[in-house]
Design an enzyme around this catalytic site. Structure first.
Site, PDB file in Angstrom:
ATOM      1  N   GLN A 193       0.814  -1.208   0.000  1.00 41.87           N
ATOM      2  CA  GLN A 193       0.000   0.000   0.000  1.00 41.87           C
ATOM      3  C   GLN A 193       0.853   1.267   0.000  1.00 41.87           C
ATOM      4  O   GLN A 193       0.327   2.371   0.121  1.00 41.87           O
ATOM      5  CB  GLN A 193      -0.931  -0.007   1.215  1.00 41.87           C
ATOM      6  CG  GLN A 193      -1.956  -1.129   1.185  1.00 41.87           C
ATOM      7  CD  GLN A 193      -2.822  -1.189   2.434  1.00 41.87           C
ATOM      8  OE1 GLN A 193      -2.793  -0.296   3.278  1.00 41.87           O
ATOM      9  NE2 GLN A 193      -3.600  -2.255   2.562  1.00 41.87           N
ATOM     10  N   HIS A 258      -1.271   0.249   5.660  1.00 38.52           N
ATOM     11  CA  HIS A 258      -1.828   1.192   6.633  1.00 38.52           C
ATOM     12  C   HIS A 258      -0.893   2.369   6.899  1.00 38.52           C
ATOM     13  O   HIS A 258      -0.549   2.675   8.038  1.00 38.52           O
ATOM     14  CB  HIS A 258      -2.167   0.472   7.946  1.00 38.52           C
ATOM     15  CG  HIS A 258      -3.252  -0.549   7.821  1.00 38.52           C
ATOM     16  ND1 HIS A 258      -3.806  -1.193   8.912  1.00 38.52           N
ATOM     17  CD2 HIS A 258      -3.890  -1.056   6.736  1.00 38.52           C
ATOM     18  CE1 HIS A 258      -4.726  -2.043   8.498  1.00 38.52           C
ATOM     19  NE2 HIS A 258      -4.791  -1.975   7.168  1.00 38.52           N
ATOM     20  N   GLU A 352     -15.315   4.062   9.031  1.00 37.21           N
ATOM     21  CA  GLU A 352     -15.841   5.134   9.873  1.00 37.21           C
ATOM     22  C   GLU A 352     -15.656   6.510   9.249  1.00 37.21           C
ATOM     23  O   GLU A 352     -14.719   6.742   8.487  1.00 37.21           O
ATOM     24  CB  GLU A 352     -15.118   5.144  11.228  1.00 37.21           C
ATOM     25  CG  GLU A 352     -15.299   3.901  12.059  1.00 37.21           C
ATOM     26  CD  GLU A 352     -14.518   3.950  13.366  1.00 37.21           C
ATOM     27  OE1 GLU A 352     -14.719   3.045  14.198  1.00 37.21           O
ATOM     28  OE2 GLU A 352     -13.705   4.894  13.556  1.00 37.21           O
ATOM     29  N   TYR A 362     -10.107   7.420  19.528  1.00 35.81           N
ATOM     30  CA  TYR A 362     -11.151   6.887  18.656  1.00 35.81           C
ATOM     31  C   TYR A 362     -11.287   5.368  18.730  1.00 35.81           C
ATOM     32  O   TYR A 362     -12.039   4.781  17.960  1.00 35.81           O
ATOM     33  CB  TYR A 362     -10.944   7.409  17.232  1.00 35.81           C
ATOM     34  CG  TYR A 362     -11.254   8.890  17.194  1.00 35.81           C
ATOM     35  CD1 TYR A 362     -12.536   9.343  16.956  1.00 35.81           C
ATOM     36  CD2 TYR A 362     -10.272   9.826  17.516  1.00 35.81           C
ATOM     37  CE1 TYR A 362     -12.844  10.699  17.002  1.00 35.81           C
ATOM     38  CE2 TYR A 362     -10.565  11.185  17.565  1.00 35.81           C
ATOM     39  CZ  TYR A 362     -11.856  11.615  17.307  1.00 35.81           C
ATOM     40  OH  TYR A 362     -12.162  12.956  17.374  1.00 35.81           O
ATOM     41  N   TYR A 373     -10.820 -10.137   9.022  1.00 36.25           N
ATOM     42  CA  TYR A 373     -11.133 -10.519   7.646  1.00 36.25           C
ATOM     43  C   TYR A 373     -11.530 -11.986   7.532  1.00 36.25           C
ATOM     44  O   TYR A 373     -12.303 -12.360   6.652  1.00 36.25           O
ATOM     45  CB  TYR A 373      -9.935 -10.238   6.735  1.00 36.25           C
ATOM     46  CG  TYR A 373      -9.691  -8.767   6.498  1.00 36.25           C
ATOM     47  CD1 TYR A 373     -10.624  -7.989   5.835  1.00 36.25           C
ATOM     48  CD2 TYR A 373      -8.524  -8.157   6.943  1.00 36.25           C
ATOM     49  CE1 TYR A 373     -10.412  -6.642   5.619  1.00 36.25           C
ATOM     50  CE2 TYR A 373      -8.294  -6.805   6.729  1.00 36.25           C
ATOM     51  CZ  TYR A 373      -9.244  -6.057   6.068  1.00 36.25           C
ATOM     52  OH  TYR A 373      -9.027  -4.719   5.859  1.00 36.25           O
TER      53      TYR A 373
END
Length: 479
Positions: A193, A258, A352, A362, A373
């Protein structure tokens, strides 16, 4: 001779039974494979939908539309990856929930899509002659740029020069139909990513020419490790000069996922940066002693404001503004109300939208609306005292990425609405909230347009968005 005949007959019978069993077994295998490769793909399609779609997109034809398979595309290679996973890239080991036969069925389903793939027509809604209606407004899409690997981010100067990043490590500008590549960029770790991600301009860009980039930075003495970094320099014509990293998230890790990476400026000129937890949920997001799984507040030169909420907290990173985040790939600011919002990927379920306030926790992974997953539980909690609730969440996940809030007079019926992209379902998502940030309703726009990666209301007042597979940038034009 009397003994030979029965023996001969017995051998023939045995061979016949063996041949019949082998034929039956082979036919069963071929039937199973054929059912996957042809029409009856029910179970394998369910496996893909349940376990793959949240990361790789709802449509398997989009997933297989790629030039390179990082871990191989043979049946055995795919089987190994699906069964055993790739922890560094966030790929779970689905052998924990699927039998070997089920893994092979899933692999054959993917291989069938590779064999059968055709040019995916994501642009059924992108014809410039098609008019869409939303809240009484008539809108069409205008193609701005194409042939892009992955348009992670878009921004625009006051003079109308459009900038966009490609995750492969390139930055381009476009003005008056002229596209130019910008030089002077940092070297990125383009894996998983990671890559070149967000781009924004300083609020006083017209005078100081400062441009900011977020990217996955390889560690100088060990390129097997990487982190999210913020790079800034002055744009002179088509080159960034005096470029340097003004923020490097600690620690570097070996995972390739991430990174977070979104950036915004507020009315006071503070720079906010979202950093993902890098796939280490049990170590990072709830720990104030490192930068991962946090949103940070910086001065425009990367220094830390002394009024940050944890500036005087012992052992805490002074730049932290909020924490308990998973992978925030959307960040936007409402200048009229002085409010910051993020959107972030949940696991399987639990994406979210959050109202970001100083010092808030949070909750990830102590509370979440999602599960692992592979279908197992992360926590039984969705609420806990001292942890902020999202103002909007999705179950199932839409794989939200990119975000902006509409303030332009060009879209009067959308003013104050939050726009988010869907990587999984290939559309633009519009959420309507009241003045107290209570969710009211939603709209799904431009279905099947592509994996939506970036959204930006630009300086000219128009909303732009970028999609992957194929990589294109569109502008929403009222008619």
């Amino acid at each position: 001779m009397k003994k030979v005949i029965p023996t001969f007959i017995a051998v023939i019978l045995l061979l016949g039974v063996s041949f019949t069993w082998s034929t039956c077994t082979m036919n069963t295998f071929n039937k199973t494979k054929a059912s996957v490769l042809q029409e009856d793909r029910g179970d394998a399609e369910k496996y893909y939908s349940n376990y793959c779609a949240s990361c790789h997109g709802k449509q398997v034809k989009a997933f297989v539309d790629r030039e390179k398979w990082v871990y191989g595309s043979t049946r055995s290679e795919m089987f190994d990856v699906v069964k055993h996973g790739v922890e560094a890239d966030g790929m779970p080991a689905y052998g924990e929930v699927l039998s070997d036969m089920q893994v092979y069925e899933l692999v054959d389903y993917i291989l069938a899509a590779i064999e059968d793939k055709k040019s995916a027509d994501f642009n059924s809604g992108a014809n410039e002659d098609v008019v869409f209606v939303s809240e009484g407004m008539r809108l069409r899409l205008e193609l701005v740029a194409d042939n892009i690997t992955s348009p992670w981010a878009i921004t625009q100067s006051q003079e109308g020069r459009l900038f966009y990043t490609e995750t492969s490590g390139k930055l381009f500008s476009k003005k008056d139909s002229v596209i130019q590549e910008i030089t002077g960029l940092p070297s990125v770790k383009y894996k998983g990513q990671g890559g070149l991600m967000d781009v924004i301009l300083h609020p006083d860009f017209e005078n100081n020419h400062l441009i900011y980039l977020s990217y996955s930075k390889p560690k100088p003495d060990d390129d097997g490790l990487a982190t999210t970094a913020i790079f800034s320099g002055r744009l002179e014509n088509n080159a960034i000069t005096d470029g340097k990293d003004i923020f490097i998230a600690e620690p570097y890790l070996s995972t390739n996922l991430h990174y977070g990476s979104r950036m915004i400026f507020d009315n006071d000129g503070y720079l906010f940066v979202s950093i993902g937890e890098r796939g280490r949920r049990d170590d990072n997001p709830q720990y104030l002693g490192n930068d991962l799984g946090k949103i940070h507040r910086l001065n425009d030169d990367g220094s830390v404001p002394v009024d940050n909420p944890f500036y005087n907290t012992p052992d805490a990173r002074k730049s932290i503004y909020s924490y308990g985040h998973r992978n925030p790939q959307g960040l936007c600011y409402n200048p009229a109300r002085n409010k910051i919002y993020d959107n972030e990927h949940g696991p399987k379920g639990g994406d979210e939208v959050n109202l970001i306030e100083p010092g808030n926790n949070y909750g990830w992974p102590v509370i979440t609306y999602g599960i692992n997953y592979i279908g197992t539980s992360i926590t039984d909690l969705t609420h806990q005292e001292g942890m902020a609730q999202p103002i909007r969440y999705w179950v199932p996940s839409i794989a939200t990425c990119g975000m902006d809030i509409v303030t332009s007079d060009k879209y009067p019926a959308w003013k104050g609405n939050i726009l988010s992209g869907s990587l999984k379902f290939n559309y633009l998502h519009r959420d309507v909230f009241d003045e107290n940030d209570v969710w009211l309703k939603e709209e799904k726009l431009f279905p099947e347009i592509g994996r939506m990666r970036s959204i930006e209301q630009c300086a000219d007042g128009y909303i732009y968005f970028g999609v992957e597979a194929p990589g294109k940038i569109f502008r929403i034009v009222p008619v």
